[in-house]
Design an enzyme around this catalytic site. Sequence first.
Site, PDB file in Angstrom:
ATOM      1  N   SER A  89       0.794  -1.219   0.000  1.00  0.00           N
ATOM      2  CA  SER A  89       0.000   0.000   0.000  1.00  0.00           C
ATOM      3  C   SER A  89       0.837   1.284   0.000  1.00  0.00           C
ATOM      4  O   SER A  89       1.629   1.505  -0.901  1.00  0.00           O
ATOM      5  CB  SER A  89      -0.948  -0.064   1.195  1.00  0.00           C
ATOM      6  OG  SER A  89      -1.816   1.020   1.209  1.00  0.00           O
ATOM      7  N   ASP A 149      -3.403   6.237  -3.053  1.00  0.00           N
ATOM      8  CA  ASP A 149      -2.229   5.684  -2.376  1.00  0.00           C
ATOM      9  C   ASP A 149      -1.612   4.599  -3.282  1.00  0.00           C
ATOM     10  O   ASP A 149      -2.046   4.417  -4.427  1.00  0.00           O
ATOM     11  CB  ASP A 149      -2.571   5.148  -0.974  1.00  0.00           C
ATOM     12  CG  ASP A 149      -3.348   3.855  -1.016  1.00  0.00           C
ATOM     13  OD1 ASP A 149      -4.011   3.582  -2.045  1.00  0.00           O
ATOM     14  OD2 ASP A 149      -3.304   3.096  -0.034  1.00  0.00           O
ATOM     15  N   ASP A 155      -1.659   1.420  -3.597  1.00  0.00           N
ATOM     16  CA  ASP A 155      -2.415   0.297  -4.181  1.00  0.00           C
ATOM     17  C   ASP A 155      -3.841   0.724  -4.542  1.00  0.00           C
ATOM     18  O   ASP A 155      -4.704  -0.124  -4.794  1.00  0.00           O
ATOM     19  CB  ASP A 155      -2.410  -0.933  -3.262  1.00  0.00           C
ATOM     20  CG  ASP A 155      -3.073  -0.684  -1.929  1.00  0.00           C
ATOM     21  OD1 ASP A 155      -3.239   0.490  -1.540  1.00  0.00           O
ATOM     22  OD2 ASP A 155      -3.439  -1.667  -1.255  1.00  0.00           O
ATOM     23  N   GLU A 206     -12.771   6.208   6.421  1.00  0.00           N
ATOM     24  CA  GLU A 206     -11.796   6.676   7.395  1.00  0.00           C
ATOM     25  C   GLU A 206     -11.345   8.063   6.922  1.00  0.00           C
ATOM     26  O   GLU A 206     -11.341   8.335   5.713  1.00  0.00           O
ATOM     27  CB  GLU A 206     -10.580   5.747   7.435  1.00  0.00           C
ATOM     28  CG  GLU A 206     -10.872   4.401   8.066  1.00  0.00           C
ATOM     29  CD  GLU A 206      -9.608   3.576   8.287  1.00  0.00           C
ATOM     30  OE1 GLU A 206      -9.418   3.105   9.417  1.00  0.00           O
ATOM     31  OE2 GLU A 206      -8.814   3.399   7.346  1.00  0.00           O
ATOM     32  N   SER A 248      -0.344   1.872  17.283  1.00  0.00           N
ATOM     33  CA  SER A 248      -0.498   1.668  15.841  1.00  0.00           C
ATOM     34  C   SER A 248      -0.581   0.176  15.534  1.00  0.00           C
ATOM     35  O   SER A 248       0.048  -0.642  16.203  1.00  0.00           O
ATOM     36  CB  SER A 248       0.699   2.274  15.117  1.00  0.00           C
ATOM     37  OG  SER A 248       0.829   1.699  13.839  1.00  0.00           O
ATOM     38  N   GLY A 249      -1.356  -0.155  14.513  1.00  0.00           N
ATOM     39  CA  GLY A 249      -1.415  -1.552  14.075  1.00  0.00           C
ATOM     40  C   GLY A 249      -0.394  -1.845  12.985  1.00  0.00           C
ATOM     41  O   GLY A 249      -0.222  -2.996  12.584  1.00  0.00           O
ATOM     42  N   THR A 250       0.270  -0.815  12.473  1.00  0.00           N
ATOM     43  CA  THR A 250       1.186  -1.033  11.352  1.00  0.00           C
ATOM     44  C   THR A 250       2.620  -0.584  11.622  1.00  0.00           C
ATOM     45  O   THR A 250       3.511  -0.898  10.858  1.00  0.00           O
ATOM     46  CB  THR A 250       0.695  -0.262  10.099  1.00  0.00           C
ATOM     47  OG1 THR A 250       0.687   1.129  10.413  1.00  0.00           O
ATOM     48  CG2 THR A 250      -0.699  -0.682   9.674  1.00  0.00           C
TER      49      THR A 250
HETATM   50  C1  16G Z   1      -4.161  -0.103   7.674  1.00  0.00           C
HETATM   51  C2  16G Z   1      -5.646  -0.167   7.405  1.00  0.00           C
HETATM   52  C3  16G Z   1      -6.263   1.210   7.471  1.00  0.00           C
HETATM   53  C4  16G Z   1      -5.929   1.905   8.752  1.00  0.00           C
HETATM   54  C5  16G Z   1      -4.444   1.872   9.007  1.00  0.00           C
HETATM   55  C6  16G Z   1      -4.153   2.344  10.402  1.00  0.00           C
HETATM   56  C7  16G Z   1      -6.801  -1.641   5.874  1.00  0.00           C
HETATM   57  C8  16G Z   1      -6.939  -2.111   4.471  1.00  0.00           C
HETATM   58  N1  16G Z   1      -5.876  -0.728   6.089  1.00  0.00           N
HETATM   59  O1  16G Z   1      -3.493   0.566   6.646  1.00  0.00           O
HETATM   60  O2  16G Z   1      -7.652   1.057   7.354  1.00  0.00           O
HETATM   61  O3  16G Z   1      -6.367   3.232   8.735  1.00  0.00           O
HETATM   62  O4  16G Z   1      -3.954   0.552   8.894  1.00  0.00           O
HETATM   63  O5  16G Z   1      -2.790   2.273  10.654  1.00  0.00           O
HETATM   64  O6  16G Z   1      -7.483  -2.081   6.777  1.00  0.00           O
HETATM   65  P1  16G Z   1      -2.233   2.422  12.117  1.00  0.00           P
HETATM   66  O7  16G Z   1      -2.813   1.316  12.948  1.00  0.00           O
HETATM   67  O8  16G Z   1      -0.764   2.356  11.948  1.00  0.00           O
HETATM   68  O9  16G Z   1      -2.684   3.762  12.612  1.00  0.00           O
HETATM   69 MG    MG Z   2      -3.812   1.170   0.406  1.00  0.00          MG
END
Ligand code: 16G
Ligand code: MG
Length: 542
Positions: free
Chosen positions: A64, A276, A278, A370, A498-500
Amino acid sequence: MDLDAITKYSALHAKPNGLVLQYGTAGFRTKAEHLDHVMFRMGLLAVLRSKQTKSTIGVMVTASHNPEEDNGVKLVDPLGEMLAPSWEEHATCLANAEEQDMPRVLMDISVKAAVNLQQDAFVVIGRDTRPSSEKLSQSVIDGVTVLEGQFHDYGLLTTPQLHYMVYCRNTSGQYGKATIEGYCQKLSKAFTELTKQAFCSGDEYRSLKVDCANGIGALKLREMEHYISQELSVQLLNDGTKGKLNHLCGADFVKSHQKPPQGMEMKPNERCCSFDGDADRIVYYYLDVDGHFHLIDGDKIATLISSFLKELLLEIGESLNIGVVQTAYANGSSTRYLEEVMKVPVYCTKTGVKHLHHKAQEFDIGVYFEANGHGTVLFSKAAEIRIKQLAKELEDKKRKAAKMLENVIDLFNQAAGDAISDMLVIEAILTLKGLTVQQWDALYMDLPNRQLKVKVADRQVISTTDAERQVVTPPGLQEAINDLVKKYKLSRAFVRPSGTEDIVRVYAEADSQENADSLAHAVSLAVFQLAGGVGEPPQPGF
Ligand code: 16G
Ligand code: MG
């Protein structure tokens, strides 16, 4: 299952010892060089999931909006949805099994999930334009092949297009043809029919600059271009011919830096948007005559779309219920406008598309976005049938409204939020309502806000409730936030892990930018002190 063959082929995609990854909100995501074994194993897992659901499963290779060096993978479930939570756990277990344990873990999953191994399996694969994606998608194919699954490799696709393909294949073509032509035809037909209803389609509404983040969106929008060129001329920037993917461009950059992407020449009041990497996110923006940048984010997109849908529903006189789903990041002004001015019920869920999508399914018409530009509109099957019936039965103006709703259903990619499809819906609405980008922006004024990141030793010490708006642990942090928020007007703040990324995110809004900045900083300090901050304490100023 031929365990010997699996062991042999797995060795060609060996897992680096000790590497631990998690299937998060966006699947697996990390440096591309660490992902070969994960890809192979996700090929295996997709076959099991396909056998279990007796359906086609999708595998998308993308990271992404992450930097070009990263990559990632996610599985797409039968109706184009995100992978079911229990299978996310299977994915994590399988990806983390040490090399010698992997075949056993695979067997365990197939037993636990009651997979009939005799069942046929079919997997479709798509990938973004990252240099690493082609080789990594080949590893997915290796995994599928070892388990004797059938597959179709679509090659380059946007993430929403892969969701679309999966959905089409599992609904025997009723939703559309599972090809790029099918996708373009379906969307462009609905778009053309919808825009035809406009009284005026003056030239000022008809051209749009699109920043494609140097990614797949550029290639796929080019393919769409000639289907829609009568109604809309798109000028593609950051189309990947020169720049680096997501570097100083794309929806994530524009949203988080609140400034135009590199390579975008903007004349005053010119409508521009960014995808973005993707193409599942979109934000709009423009410069006013004084050269000030105005961002039109997912919240304002949701507002534009829901007000349009509400008008159409009023016209046909049908009491279908409509709900808007947001996250805690939604600007307070947008929530207030939707509830108080538009009288639309608004719901808040945790961050991540799947949470919003799930909630939106509860309504006849569920609008979810979002703030960062991920989103779509879902129509329940019953609502869709009713609208199609009304488009035949009603007369005159009412019939026209029902037909427009029918087009809107076809135009939104019902399988997933899709930047291309969202863009076409927005363009159609602006044309139909004769709105300029400034008029759209003026629906309400965003409250000034600030987002910050704080590094802590273990971000999982922070747990939240109430759709991430309240902190539960560590003790004392929520009280500290409450005390800080009280010092400012129109203020609100929350924190979440954060989830990412390995950080804690802080969000604050208030009556002025200065106050939003100062509140965000104060909350960051509280996080740093109470949740085990590492390194230098957060400094004021940005
Ligand atoms: C991911 C999620 C997005 C969310 C983001 C939050 C999908 C396809 N993508 O990119 O929806 O806004 O994580 O990121 O679900 P964060 O947890 O780092 O704030
Ligand atoms: Mg994306």
